[in-house]
Design an enzyme around this catalytic site. Structure first.
Site, PDB file in Angstrom:
ATOM      1  N   ARG A 152       0.836  -1.217   0.000  1.00 59.90           N
ATOM      2  CA  ARG A 152       0.000   0.000   0.000  1.00 59.90           C
ATOM      3  C   ARG A 152       0.868   1.263   0.000  1.00 59.90           C
ATOM      4  NH1 ARG A 152      -0.559   4.690   2.789  1.00 59.90           N
ATOM      5  NH2 ARG A 152      -0.133   3.548   4.716  1.00 59.90           N
ATOM      6  N   ASP A 153       1.477   1.589   1.143  1.00 59.83           N
ATOM      7  CA  ASP A 153       2.284   2.818   1.233  1.00 59.83           C
ATOM      8  C   ASP A 153       3.440   2.729   0.238  1.00 59.83           C
ATOM      9  OD1 ASP A 153       3.268   5.235   2.146  1.00 59.83           O
ATOM     10  OD2 ASP A 153       3.167   4.702   4.258  1.00 59.83           O
ATOM     11  N   HIS A 158       5.156   4.541  12.766  1.00 61.18           N
ATOM     12  CA  HIS A 158       5.148   4.507  11.287  1.00 61.18           C
ATOM     13  C   HIS A 158       6.134   5.578  10.820  1.00 61.18           C
ATOM     14  CE1 HIS A 158       2.864   4.104   7.337  1.00 61.18           C
ATOM     15  NE2 HIS A 158       3.431   5.288   7.160  1.00 61.18           N
ATOM     16  N   HIS A 167       8.753   7.190   8.128  1.00 65.22           N
ATOM     17  CA  HIS A 167       9.365   7.312   6.797  1.00 65.22           C
ATOM     18  C   HIS A 167      10.825   7.718   7.026  1.00 65.22           C
ATOM     19  CE1 HIS A 167       5.892   6.773   4.076  1.00 65.22           C
ATOM     20  NE2 HIS A 167       5.241   6.988   5.202  1.00 65.22           N
ATOM     21  N   CYS A 187       3.996   9.488   0.381  1.00 61.79           N
ATOM     22  CA  CYS A 187       2.623   9.973   0.216  1.00 61.79           C
ATOM     23  C   CYS A 187       2.617  11.025  -0.886  1.00 61.79           C
ATOM     24  CB  CYS A 187       2.133  10.588   1.530  1.00 61.79           C
ATOM     25  SG  CYS A 187       0.517  11.358   1.382  1.00 61.79           S
ATOM     26  N   ASN A 241       9.159   4.365   3.452  1.00 59.37           N
ATOM     27  CA  ASN A 241       9.073   3.916   4.843  1.00 59.37           C
ATOM     28  C   ASN A 241      10.403   3.292   5.243  1.00 59.37           C
ATOM     29  OD1 ASN A 241       6.214   3.417   3.522  1.00 59.37           O
ATOM     30  ND2 ASN A 241       5.893   3.678   5.702  1.00 59.37           N
TER      31      ASN A 241
HETATM   32  P1  HMG Z   1     -13.202  13.948  -2.592  1.00 60.86           P
HETATM   33  O1  HMG Z   1     -12.919  14.219  -4.023  1.00 60.86           O
HETATM   34  O2  HMG Z   1     -13.350  15.107  -1.656  1.00 60.86           O
HETATM   35  O3  HMG Z   1     -14.469  12.988  -2.441  1.00 60.86           O
HETATM   36  O4  HMG Z   1     -12.071  13.014  -2.035  1.00 60.86           O
HETATM   37  P2  HMG Z   1     -15.980  13.218  -2.593  1.00 60.86           P
HETATM   38  O5  HMG Z   1     -16.602  12.558  -1.420  1.00 60.86           O
HETATM   39  O6  HMG Z   1     -16.314  14.684  -2.856  1.00 60.86           O
HETATM   40  O7  HMG Z   1     -16.325  12.373  -3.918  1.00 60.86           O
HETATM   41  C1  HMG Z   1     -15.895  12.775  -5.209  1.00 60.86           C
HETATM   42  C2  HMG Z   1     -16.005  11.591  -6.161  1.00 60.86           C
HETATM   43  O8  HMG Z   1     -15.066  10.572  -5.766  1.00 60.86           O
HETATM   44  C3  HMG Z   1     -17.366  10.909  -6.164  1.00 60.86           C
HETATM   45  O9  HMG Z   1     -17.567  10.375  -7.491  1.00 60.86           O
HETATM   46  C4  HMG Z   1     -17.177   9.741  -5.223  1.00 60.86           C
HETATM   47  O10 HMG Z   1     -18.042   8.657  -5.455  1.00 60.86           O
HETATM   48  C5  HMG Z   1     -15.753   9.331  -5.536  1.00 60.86           C
HETATM   49  P3  HMG Z   1     -18.514  11.140  -8.560  1.00 60.86           P
HETATM   50  O11 HMG Z   1     -19.838  11.240  -7.885  1.00 60.86           O
HETATM   51  O12 HMG Z   1     -17.856  12.465  -8.760  1.00 60.86           O
HETATM   52  O13 HMG Z   1     -18.409  10.220  -9.735  1.00 60.86           O
HETATM   53  N1  HMG Z   1     -15.151   8.685  -4.364  1.00 60.86           N
HETATM   54  C6  HMG Z   1     -14.601   7.456  -4.377  1.00 60.86           C
HETATM   55  N2  HMG Z   1     -14.457   6.532  -5.326  1.00 60.86           N
HETATM   56  C7  HMG Z   1     -13.869   5.365  -4.975  1.00 60.86           C
HETATM   57  N3  HMG Z   1     -13.423   5.090  -3.724  1.00 60.86           N
HETATM   58  C8  HMG Z   1     -13.553   6.002  -2.745  1.00 60.86           C
HETATM   59  C9  HMG Z   1     -14.171   7.234  -3.066  1.00 60.86           C
HETATM   60  N4  HMG Z   1     -14.436   8.331  -2.325  1.00 60.86           N
HETATM   61  C10 HMG Z   1     -15.039   9.203  -3.134  1.00 60.86           C
HETATM   62  N5  HMG Z   1     -13.118   5.729  -1.513  1.00 60.86           N
HETATM   63  C11 HMG Z   1     -11.171  11.344  -0.603  1.00 60.86           C
HETATM   64  C12 HMG Z   1     -12.031  12.586  -0.688  1.00 60.86           C
HETATM   65  C13 HMG Z   1     -10.878  11.114   0.860  1.00 60.86           C
HETATM   66  C14 HMG Z   1     -11.931  10.181  -1.184  1.00 60.86           C
HETATM   67  C15 HMG Z   1      -9.877  11.581  -1.421  1.00 60.86           C
HETATM   68  O14 HMG Z   1      -9.309  12.756  -0.943  1.00 60.86           O
HETATM   69  C16 HMG Z   1      -8.893  10.453  -1.305  1.00 60.86           C
HETATM   70  O15 HMG Z   1      -9.123   9.376  -1.824  1.00 60.86           O
HETATM   71  N6  HMG Z   1      -7.741  10.679  -0.622  1.00 60.86           N
HETATM   72  C17 HMG Z   1      -6.764   9.639  -0.360  1.00 60.86           C
HETATM   73  C18 HMG Z   1      -5.380  10.119  -0.599  1.00 60.86           C
HETATM   74  C19 HMG Z   1      -4.414   9.029  -0.215  1.00 60.86           C
HETATM   75  O16 HMG Z   1      -4.680   7.864  -0.424  1.00 60.86           O
HETATM   76  N7  HMG Z   1      -3.251   9.408   0.347  1.00 60.86           N
HETATM   77  C20 HMG Z   1      -2.260   8.458   0.743  1.00 60.86           C
HETATM   78  C21 HMG Z   1      -2.671   7.594   1.890  1.00 60.86           C
HETATM   79  S1  HMG Z   1      -2.422   8.325   3.472  1.00 60.86           S
HETATM   80  C22 HMG Z   1      -0.743   8.085   3.801  1.00 60.86           C
HETATM   81  O17 HMG Z   1      -0.012   7.674   2.948  1.00 60.86           O
HETATM   82  C23 HMG Z   1      -0.239   8.349   5.192  1.00 60.86           C
HETATM   83  C24 HMG Z   1      -0.004   7.052   5.998  1.00 60.86           C
HETATM   84  O18 HMG Z   1       0.897   6.195   5.322  1.00 60.86           O
HETATM   85  C25 HMG Z   1       0.575   7.406   7.375  1.00 60.86           C
HETATM   86  C26 HMG Z   1       1.778   8.360   7.306  1.00 60.86           C
HETATM   87  O19 HMG Z   1       2.736   8.096   6.561  1.00 60.86           O
HETATM   88  O20 HMG Z   1       1.708   9.342   8.045  1.00 60.86           O
HETATM   89  C27 HMG Z   1      -1.315   6.299   6.231  1.00 60.86           C
HETATM   90 MG    MG Z   2       3.040   6.432   5.306  1.00 57.68          MG
END
Ligand code: HMG
Ligand code: MG
Length: 313
Positions: free
Chosen positions: A13-14, A205, A207, A238, A247
């Site tokens: 994933r990450d 966690h 990086h 990210c 990581n």
């Molecule tokens: P948004 O655009 O604000 O969502 O995104 P929305 O609710 O306004 O929806 C917009 C459209 O997206 C809609 O479709 C939804 O159905 C669709 P439309 O009606 O326009 O056709 N949609 C989705 N489709 C599939 N799966 C979903 C989904 N949600 C909405 N889950 C949202 C908000 C949170 C979804 C977006 O900002 C997002 O996906 N962000 C994730 C970013 C990400 O993955 N970042 C990396 C992971 S975090 C990380 O790495 C940190 C970590 O490792 C810890 C660390 O290192 O600190 C965990």
């Molecule tokens: Mg991370």
């Protein structure tokens, strides 16, 4: 120190979410299966986020559906909202993870909401997932610094961690998203968090962006933490945190823990083979130091195979 450390493998994933070239679904599945064969018991397999935000993991349903599951292994995946949970429900996954940041600017950039707006969204995910019998993990990102805001107050980390526990997550992983933490700060912050929430319910966690990753693991161990997230080969980052690189590598952390006489249940030799597999899949060397040092031995090209823990034997 208890002598058992639990590793939570986040490579699929990450590790992959930041890769530009789409990795074939079959390679992702093979990666997960190989990690489990190397002894990892907790694997974050993918992420049910919006595929427009993370195109690399658009095949989340297929990955979870097709992976050969082994009994006793915890497979997990990120879920940001109910739409993500709906997709997770199309699979047999038994654990999901919700995530948010301790800093406003990263939270907004990563999940498009303020911290305040995020709480009810995650609360309904946790409730719905638990009603389905799933376990839920939590993440607090930018716990040691934010790419947009700089220093992040410990009070913000404590607040977000408390909210996640109140929702019902079983563990919170404290994230150094951009690898700015140093061991003194890590030890202090984990000591406060452990006193407040219990060390056994927290994970580190880290990086390794600035090379302090393993030192930070050591500092967190001193604060009583026994669960760490790591990524095969040191892959990761990210896309919504500029400059965030990989990581801590699973190979490096296993080597260090073994040398310290701490049990992980993971075979270092098999991990090196998984790291080599990922180098082949991605077509480039990965950042893990232990992978670089040991792959020639595993290939049988030369024997510099110093084994960690010899001094303890
Ligand atoms: P948004 O655009 O604000 O969502 O995104 P929305 O609710 O306004 O929806 C917009 C459209 O997206 C809609 O479709 C939804 O159905 C669709 P439309 O009606 O326009 O056709 N949609 C989705 N489709 C599939 N799966 C979903 C989904 N949600 C909405 N889950 C949202 C908000 C949170 C979804 C977006 O900002 C997002 O996906 N962000 C994730 C970013 C990400 O993955 N970042 C990396 C992971 S975090 C990380 O790495 C940190 C970590 O490792 C810890 C660390 O290192 O600190 C965990
Ligand atoms: Mg991370």
């Amino acid at each position: 120190m208890s002598d058992r450390v639990s590793l939570f493998e986040v490579g699929p994933r990450d590790g992959l979410q930041n890769e530009k070239e789409i990795v074939p679904t079959s390679s992702k599945i093979e990666l997960i299966e190989r990690l489990v064969r190397a002894g990892l018991q907790k694997v974050e397999a993918t992420s049910f986020v919006n595929p427009k935000w993370i195109p690399q993991l658009a095949d989340a349903v297929d990955v979870v559906e097709q992976v050969q599951r082994e009994p006793g292994v915890q497979y997990s995946a990120l879920v940001p909202n109910l739409r993500g949970l709906e997709r997770a429900r199309q699979t047999q996954i038994e654990e999901v993870a919700v995530f948010m940041s301790a800093s406003e600017a990263h939270n907004k950039s990563n999940i498009n909401k303020t911290i305040h707006e995020t709480f009810p969204v995650l609360r309904e995910v946790v409730e719905a997932a638990q009603a389905d019998g799933m376990r839920v993990r939590g993440y607090v990102s930018t716990a040691f610094g934010c790419p947009y805001e700089g220093d992040v107050p410990l009070a913000s980390v404590v607040r977000v961690t408390r909210e996640l526990f109140d929702m019902g997550v079983y563990e919170v992983s404290i994230g150094d998203t951009i690898g700015v933490g140093t061991p003194n700060v890590v030890r202090e912050r984990f000591a406060v968090l452990a006193a407040e929430f219990g060390a056994a319910r927290l994970a580190g966690h880290f990086h390794d962006t600035r090379g302090t990753g393993l030192a930070n693991v050591y500092a967190a161990l001193e604060a009583g933490i026994r669960t760490f997230d790591s990524s095969i080969g040191g892959l990761g980052g990210c896309p919504y945190a500029p400059g965030a690189s990989g990581n801590i590598s699973t190979e490096d952390v296993v080597y260090m823990l073994q040398g310290m006489g701490l049990e992980t249940g993971v075979s270092l030799e098999k991990l090196i083979e998984v790291g080599m597999f990922m180098e082949e899949v991605l077509g480039r060397p990965l950042p893990s130091r232990v992978l670089a040092a040991m792959k020639h031995t595993v290939k049988g090209e030369c024997d510099n195979g110093y084994t960690a823990g010899k001094a303890n034997a």
